[in-house]
Design a protein around this motif. Structure first.
Motif: not given
Length: 365
Positions: A62, A64, A84, A86-87, A90
């Motif tokens: 991932v 950003p 983290f 998979d969201g 946060r």
């Protein structure tokens, strides 16, 4: 060809040495009193990811988007980063943005391959390495785990020189002594390569079981993972904001001091005249007349004159004139007669006419 008795003895000695070394390095089996525990926290339902192309594990990267004004931190680890990636959980907001490279079930060797083959679209300002806790079961000894971890660190440093490490997350299914031995080995390997190592074991005591989910391995989403997010943020801030220490000054070999010029000693004072040659002397007479040896002197010189030689001790000494005037001494006739009585002379009676002559002789002497 059958091997002899010496070979069997060497093999037996090698096995005994391996057993002793294993016992000295770390605790491989849990103690009798150790009981595996499970956590009381909650964790989200695990979602299936795509399989990796280089390892037999699921893998997710991932990165950003946006936020070019913030520093980018790439976090690399195993299944502890699922929440983290998979969201679900946060990261704290602030001056940093975080990317995650998660490979569930991967040990140090698997993570090394993932790092070497990863395609990261944004260059990270720093890389956070989460020590692989799967090596607790994948490696037989802490030393073997340390060797794999060192190769893993070298692979990360070959791509991103600015990297720091966080110790493995403790497990309720493993004894604290075993986890401590592995963390110590990882710390030693990281220090050898100049990578900062931060321990987080003290933030996860076994008595706070709500920090883990029911399996006792993964952290809970409601308590354990938010704490891990804060620790990662604090470690990133400390790594990026702390100024680097200057390299140690190497000790140079000192050489003996050699002056560039020889100082001159200057003495201030009255300069004395040089001494005369050693062959010269001065004659001093009672009539205060003197002549040097270089001049001719008449044969009628007074027998009462005295000669003083020059004294030279290596320094300039001025020679001064020195003489002693002689005073004439006269005796009366009565005193001479009394002296003759006390100490008669060989001449017998002294006539009065000879008194003047005697006084003259005393005067000359």
């Amino acid at each position: 060809m059958p091997r002899g008795r010496s070979h069997r003895r060497s093999e037996a000695a090698r096995r005994r040495l391996e057993v002793t070394r294993t016992e000295r390095i770390g605790i491989q089996q849990p103690s009798v009193d150790f009981v595996p525990l499970g956590g009381t926290g909650k964790r989200h339902k695990v979602m299936k990811w795509e399989a990796s192309l280089v390892t037999p594990h699921q893998h997710k990267l991932v990165i950003p988007d946006g936020s070019p004004d913030k520093q980018f931190i790439l976090v690399i680890g195993a299944s502890h980063l699922r929440s983290f990636a998979d969201g679900i959980v946060r990261m704290p907001a602030g001056r940093f943005v975080f990317g995650f490279m998660s490979t569930p079930g991967a040990a140090a060797n698997d993570l090394r391959l993932e790092v070497l083959n990863a395609e990261v679209s944004r260059e990270p300002d720093a890389v956070c390495i989460l020590a692989p806790s799967n090596d607790l079961t994948a490696s037989n000894t802490p030393e073997q785990a340390g060797q794999s971890f060192e190769r893993y660190l070298k692979a990360v440093l070959s791509r991103w020189p600015k990297a720091f490490c966080i110790s493995m997350v403790p497990r309720l299914t493993e004894s604290g002594e075993k986890v401590n031995f592995y963390n110590q080995e990882f710390h030693r390997r990281a220090k050898r390569l100049g990578v900062s190592f931060t321990s987080i074991a003290e933030y996860y005591p076994r008595s706070r079981r709500h920090l883990w989910c029911r399996d006792g391995i993964h952290l809970s989403d409601d308590h354990g993972m938010p704490l891990l997010a804060e620790l990662i943020w604090m470690s990133s801030y400390q790594f990026l904001e702390t100024p680097a220490l200057p390299p140690p000054v190497q000790r140079q070999v000192s050489h003996p001091y050699t002056p560039r010029f020889v100082p001159r000693l200057v003495l201030k004072g009255v300069e004395r005249p040089p001494p005369p040659p050693p062959s010269e002397w001065t004659s001093v007479k009672s009539d205060r007349k003197r002549k040097h040896s270089g001049e001719s002197e008449s044969s009628s010189a007074s027998p009462s004159s005295r000669v003083f030689h020059k004294q030279a001790d290596g320094t300039s000494v001025a020679l001064r004139e020195c003489f002693i005037p002689l005073n004439p001494v006269r005796f009366s006739e009565e005193m001479l007669v009394a002296m003759e009585k006390v100490s008669p002379s060989a001449l017998g009676d002294v006539p009065t006419g000879n008194v003047v002559i005697f006084n003259k002789l005393l005067t000359i002497r």
